[in-house]
Write a protein that holds these residues in place. Structure first.
Motif, mmCIF file in Angstrom:
data_model
loop_
_atom_site.group_PDB
_atom_site.id
_atom_site.type_symbol
_atom_site.label_atom_id
_atom_site.label_comp_id
_atom_site.label_asym_id
_atom_site.label_seq_id
_atom_site.Cartn_x
_atom_site.Cartn_y
_atom_site.Cartn_z
ATOM 1 N N ARG A 145 11.370 -27.420 -68.692
ATOM 2 C CA ARG A 145 10.532 -26.291 -69.375
ATOM 3 C C ARG A 145 10.069 -27.051 -70.943
ATOM 4 O O ARG A 145 10.960 -27.046 -71.653
ATOM 5 C CB ARG A 145 11.075 -25.092 -69.675
ATOM 6 C CG ARG A 145 10.196 -23.930 -70.189
ATOM 7 C CD ARG A 145 10.677 -22.747 -70.116
ATOM 8 N NE ARG A 145 9.756 -21.440 -70.606
ATOM 9 C CZ ARG A 145 8.892 -20.907 -70.169
ATOM 10 N NH1 ARG A 145 8.626 -20.993 -68.799
ATOM 11 N NH2 ARG A 145 8.141 -20.258 -70.617
ATOM 12 N N SER A 146 9.088 -27.121 -71.016
ATOM 13 C CA SER A 146 8.326 -27.606 -72.389
ATOM 14 C C SER A 146 8.016 -26.589 -73.233
ATOM 15 O O SER A 146 7.855 -26.499 -74.499
ATOM 16 C CB SER A 146 7.089 -28.471 -72.253
ATOM 17 O OG SER A 146 6.137 -27.674 -71.485
ATOM 18 N N GLU A 147 7.719 -25.289 -72.783
ATOM 19 C CA GLU A 147 7.376 -24.007 -73.320
ATOM 20 C C GLU A 147 8.654 -23.609 -74.296
ATOM 21 O O GLU A 147 9.745 -23.474 -73.637
ATOM 22 C CB GLU A 147 6.810 -23.065 -72.743
ATOM 23 C CG GLU A 147 5.746 -22.107 -73.344
ATOM 24 C CD GLU A 147 5.138 -21.179 -72.450
ATOM 25 O OE1 GLU A 147 4.483 -20.189 -72.936
ATOM 26 O OE2 GLU A 147 5.308 -21.295 -71.219
ATOM 27 N N ALA A 148 8.415 -23.253 -75.282
ATOM 28 C CA ALA A 148 9.543 -22.451 -76.013
ATOM 29 C C ALA A 148 10.005 -21.145 -75.316
ATOM 30 O O ALA A 148 9.445 -20.585 -74.976
ATOM 31 C CB ALA A 148 9.275 -22.075 -77.773
ATOM 32 N N PHE A 153 19.444 -10.020 -70.863
ATOM 33 C CA PHE A 153 18.969 -10.663 -72.061
ATOM 34 C C PHE A 153 17.269 -10.657 -72.206
ATOM 35 O O PHE A 153 16.580 -10.568 -70.966
ATOM 36 C CB PHE A 153 19.288 -12.115 -72.135
ATOM 37 C CG PHE A 153 20.765 -12.371 -72.287
ATOM 38 C CD1 PHE A 153 21.463 -12.069 -73.305
ATOM 39 C CD2 PHE A 153 21.436 -13.102 -70.968
ATOM 40 C CE1 PHE A 153 22.742 -12.470 -73.230
ATOM 41 C CE2 PHE A 153 22.706 -13.253 -71.128
ATOM 42 C CZ PHE A 153 23.327 -13.082 -72.310
ATOM 43 N N GLU A 154 16.952 -10.243 -73.172
ATOM 44 C CA GLU A 154 15.377 -10.117 -73.502
ATOM 45 C C GLU A 154 15.007 -11.600 -73.587
ATOM 46 O O GLU A 154 15.574 -12.408 -74.518
ATOM 47 C CB GLU A 154 14.951 -9.318 -74.742
ATOM 48 C CG GLU A 154 15.519 -8.055 -74.640
ATOM 49 C CD GLU A 154 14.262 -7.157 -74.107
ATOM 50 O OE1 GLU A 154 13.400 -7.469 -73.597
ATOM 51 O OE2 GLU A 154 14.732 -5.833 -73.994
ATOM 52 N N VAL A 155 14.054 -11.970 -72.959
ATOM 53 C CA VAL A 155 13.472 -13.249 -73.046
ATOM 54 C C VAL A 155 12.301 -13.246 -73.634
ATOM 55 O O VAL A 155 11.200 -12.891 -73.133
ATOM 56 C CB VAL A 155 13.431 -13.936 -71.619
ATOM 57 C CG1 VAL A 155 13.206 -15.520 -71.576
ATOM 58 C CG2 VAL A 155 14.790 -13.820 -70.763
ATOM 59 N N ARG A 156 12.167 -14.180 -74.578
ATOM 60 C CA ARG A 156 10.740 -14.336 -75.184
ATOM 61 C C ARG A 156 10.250 -15.710 -74.908
ATOM 62 O O ARG A 156 10.912 -16.594 -74.928
ATOM 63 C CB ARG A 156 10.767 -14.365 -76.767
ATOM 64 C CG ARG A 156 11.026 -12.826 -77.436
ATOM 65 C CD ARG A 156 11.440 -12.521 -79.022
ATOM 66 N NE ARG A 156 11.551 -11.403 -79.003
ATOM 67 C CZ ARG A 156 12.532 -10.429 -78.880
ATOM 68 N NH1 ARG A 156 13.640 -11.029 -78.223
ATOM 69 N NH2 ARG A 156 12.355 -9.206 -79.552
ATOM 70 N N LEU A 157 8.967 -15.430 -74.498
ATOM 71 C CA LEU A 157 8.251 -16.937 -73.810
ATOM 72 C C LEU A 157 7.128 -17.329 -74.648
ATOM 73 O O LEU A 157 6.024 -16.729 -74.736
ATOM 74 C CB LEU A 157 7.765 -16.625 -72.431
ATOM 75 C CG LEU A 157 8.767 -15.991 -71.534
ATOM 76 C CD1 LEU A 157 8.134 -15.495 -70.298
ATOM 77 C CD2 LEU A 157 10.171 -17.133 -71.125
ATOM 78 N N GLY A 158 7.428 -18.495 -75.514
ATOM 79 C CA GLY A 158 6.379 -19.075 -76.163
ATOM 80 C C GLY A 158 5.779 -18.026 -77.218
ATOM 81 O O GLY A 158 6.548 -17.217 -77.990
ATOM 82 N N ASP A 159 4.567 -17.948 -77.164
ATOM 83 C CA ASP A 159 3.709 -17.023 -78.132
ATOM 84 C C ASP A 159 3.264 -15.525 -77.456
ATOM 85 O O ASP A 159 2.552 -14.934 -78.048
ATOM 86 C CB ASP A 159 2.815 -17.628 -79.072
ATOM 87 C CG ASP A 159 1.742 -18.172 -77.921
ATOM 88 O OD1 ASP A 159 1.975 -18.216 -76.920
ATOM 89 O OD2 ASP A 159 0.792 -18.675 -78.598
ATOM 90 N N GLN A 160 3.776 -15.535 -76.109
ATOM 91 C CA GLN A 160 3.286 -14.321 -75.299
ATOM 92 C C GLN A 160 3.911 -12.902 -76.083
ATOM 93 O O GLN A 160 4.879 -13.094 -76.252
ATOM 94 C CB GLN A 160 4.005 -14.581 -73.965
ATOM 95 C CG GLN A 160 3.122 -15.596 -73.130
ATOM 96 C CD GLN A 160 3.625 -15.416 -71.785
ATOM 97 O OE1 GLN A 160 3.356 -14.524 -71.070
ATOM 98 N NE2 GLN A 160 4.165 -16.762 -71.258
ATOM 99 N N ALA A 161 3.100 -11.812 -75.967
ATOM 100 C CA ALA A 161 3.435 -10.851 -76.195
ATOM 101 C C ALA A 161 4.461 -10.064 -75.465
ATOM 102 O O ALA A 161 4.421 -10.500 -74.004
ATOM 103 C CB ALA A 161 2.372 -9.852 -76.398
#
Length: 696
Positions: free
Chosen positions: A448-451, A491-499
């Motif tokens: 995965r390249s996305e943060a 766990f809460e997962v934050r994907l890149g800059d997605q809201a």
């Protein structure tokens, strides 16, 4: 179009179906599927009803936690498979939560409730949410299986096979998936005789069939659509004369709306045929004065399409009791003699009926009725079709709602397939299987390249992120220490800059990995003796203990005033032995009772109120290693005398005895670790003779 509803016969409360029927036996396990999901509702309402909990979280606090822990720990499996967009929520890790990822959505609503003497299968339209069970107008069917039941066993076995297939959309190797399949194994092997087979049944007045819709397999095979299966199930030589469809959702107005064409193809090709659509709608206020249409129906105008002049289409507005929102889905086919009624999760959409490029997972039951065999039963089933009021299509404004499968999915972020299984376990790397050090293993699939970043529920700070993962070499599996008191449920997962965030549910490697509630940790010996010696449920005895504990200061004052209470006889070996005698006898009786699941047996032996907990309390509170060695030897001797007997549907006697024998070995190790080998020679000889007898 057939006349509809003059009574409310056939209506009921869905939660009542979770209550165990009479003589159901011990709870064994639950498997359920849902599209949207409310973890708190499932745990506090559905599971509580299934387990027969006497307490509730609002009024009973610690007593509820103790009773829930006690009864959940005995289950072989409790698990819910939810569409990945909605698979979230804090929960007890005593039950599993699995995300389903597929090109369409996981839309089936199946609940399989397993007790030792009874299995209940529920298939319907309601999600495992407060709205689904208490607010919406839903439809569901219940089939009960037990020794001597006449329910069609094919429905149970076909549903078991379906549940085996759907769990593959989550995982095949995670411990939670293995527990899921193990419970299915039990149902298939132990319950295969709890019903009648089609070859042994005379044609009844009502037959029940399953109808499942599934996406194409990886091999490219496409399962039969819902329409194909209905055509095969229909009992007459020619197609039905009419079809009545109730659905809250349809294909969008700009689409071809293929289900419309398919339902007409299902009817007979000659003579007059009728299709009626029963939908949600409202009468316009002031329609006459304002010059508006009289009705607003939540459906696309493409439903008006007919293939020929002799084909009639009609519309009706569902008049739900108490103005309940329509969420039921069904198709009623009928001719002069027969009817087939499909109920379940399938909306009248291409995805819901399995005819589009992207099919959902759907589950339905089809009731096939013969009016000549039992007209009264025919009418009783017909009465369950939602009541509705016919409207003139020429006087309608069409306002179709957003497609359920698309609108709801956009509200939540789905967990990408890159995030595999998250498993909590105990760290046994130091060779100590009883270690209290927890670890969380995270599986990553591909690259995965996305943060991304993971945070613990209720916090914003990153607990793990892509930088740490890449710094570790982008491994397929990362094992991280867990230092907090309670294991994480996700766990809460934050994907890149997605809201927004996705949710990564955590399941346990084994139920033994879970710590007990704080109220059950390191209980005093006196309390354990009370628990073992009482015939009352655990949570009631513990409630009394907690109440007494809260008055400890008052008791200390009383003890100081009463000179008799200042005499401490707890150190007298004979006195202690007498107090333990009754508790040890009841302990043996508890251990030797047949166990419905291996988890029940493990709870009796190794749980916070089990045999090992009693031995550890003795070692902790004994006045000397000599007293500890003697009392634990007595406990071991009583345990070895457990007379385990065979019981159908319970843990095999050989396995049961082996578990007890293994525990006896651990008790000997406990004596040695507590310094019992330094006891007087005569006591050492006695202890050795006890374990020689146990071994023999």
């Amino acid at each position: 179009m057939a006349k509809r509803r003059k009574s409310r016969e056939g209506f009921g409360k869905l939660l009542d179906a979770w209550v165990p029927p009479e003589n159901a036996g011990d709870p064994i396990g639950v498997l359920a599927t849902s599209f949207t999901f409310d973890a708190a509702f499932f745990e506090e309402e559905c599971l509580a009803s299934f387990l027969g909990l006497e307490t509730n979280p609002t009024d009973d606090g610690p007593a509820y936690l103790i009773e829930r822990e006690d009864k959940l720990a005995r289950l072989q499996c409790a698990s819910v498979l939810v569409d990945a967009h909605h698979c979230r929520g804090s929960r007890s890790l005593r039950w599993d939560l699995l995300p389903a990822r597929l090109p369409g959505i996981q839309h089936a609503k199946v609940s399989l409730l397993v007790w030792s003497n009874h299995v209940r299968l529920m298939i319907g339209s309601a999600n495992l949410t407060e709205d689904g069970y208490r607010r919406n107008l839903e439809v569901f069917g219940v089939l009960d299986f037990h020794a001597g039941s006449d329910s069609p066993i094919e429905c149970l076995l076909e549903t078991a096979s379906f549940l085996r297939r759907v769990v593959r959309y989550s995982s095949t190797t995670t411990p939670a998936a293995l527990r899921w399949n193990t419970l299915i194994d039990r149902v298939e092997s132990d319950c295969a005789g709890w019903g009648t087979r089609e070859t042994d049944r005379k044609r009844p007045a009502v037959q029940v069939k399953t109808l499942f819709v599934e996406p194409a397999s990886k091999a490219g095979d496409v399962g039969d659509s819902g329409f194909d299966q209905l055509e095969e199930i229909w009992p007459a030589g020619v197609g039905p004369k009419s079809a009545d469809i109730v659905s809250p959702f349809f294909d969008p107005p700009e689409s071809k709306n293929t289900p419309v064409d398919r339902i007409w193809q299902l009817l007979r090709s000659r003579g007059e045929v009728t299709v009626g659509y029963h939908v949600a709608g409202e009468q316009c206020v002031g329609w006459e004065e304002l010059g508006h249409s009289r009705w607003v129906l939540q459906a696309p105008e493409s439903l008006r399409r007919t293939p020929r002049q002799s084909a009639v289409v009609e519309f009706a507005r569902v008049t739900a009791p108490d103005s309940r929102p329509l969420h039921a889905k069904g198709i009623w086919l009928q001719d002069d003699r027969y009817a087939a009624y499909q109920i379940g999760s399938s909306n009248f959409t291409s995805a819901g009926m399995g005819i589009g490029k992207r099919s959902n997972l759907e589950a339905n039951l089809v009731y096939v009725l013969d009016s000549k065999r039992d007209e009264k039963l025919f009418k009783a089933v017909e009465a369950t079709f939602p009541k509705s009021e016919v409207v003139d299509a020429a006087d309608v404004t069409w306002q179709p709602p957003p497609n359920e499968e698309d609108a709801d999915a956009l509200e939540q972020l789905a967990l990408p397939g890159f995030f595999g299984d998250a498993v909590y376990s105990l760290d046994a790397s130091d060779g100590n299987s009883a270690s209290d050090n927890g670890v969380v293993s995270l599986e990553f699939v591909g690259n995965r390249s996305e943060a991304f970043s993971l945070s613990i529920e209720g916090t914003e700070e990153a607990w793990f992120d892509c930088q740490r993962w890449k710094a570790a070499g982008s491994p397929a599996k990362v094992t991280l220490p867990w230092t907090k008191t309670r294991p994480p449920s996700g766990f809460e997962v934050r994907l890149g800059d997605q809201a927004g965030t996705a949710w990564w549910p955590v399941n346990v490697a084994s139920p033994e990995s879970l710590p007990p509630p704080d109220e059950l940790k390191d209980l005093p010996l006196s309390v354990l003796m009370d628990l073992l010696g009482s015939s009352r449920p655990l949570h009631r005895v513990m409630a009394d203990y907690l109440s007494r504990k809260s008055k400890a200061n008052h008791d200390e004052v009383v003890t100081a005033i009463d000179p008799h209470k200042r005499v401490d006889t707890s150190g007298f070996l004979l006195q202690r032995t007498r107090r333990l005698s009754w508790a040890l006898t009841r302990m043996r009786e508890r251990v030797e009772r047949p166990a419905a699941t291996i988890e029940t047996l493990h709870w009796r032996l190794h749980g916070p109120v089990g045999v090992m907990a009693l031995a550890e309390a003795i070692a902790r509170e004994a006045t000397s290693p000599t007293e500890s060695a003697f009392l634990i030897a007595e406990l071991t001797l009583e345990l070895s005398r457990a007379n385990v007997v065979a019981c159908e549907g319970c843990v095999d006697v050989a396995v049961h005895r082996s578990e007890v024998q293994e525990l006896c070995g651990k008790l000997r190790t406990l004596i040695e670790a507590d310094g019992g080998t330094n006891a007087p020679a005569n006591l050492q000889a006695y202890v050795a003779s006890v374990f020689d007898e146990v071994t023999a």
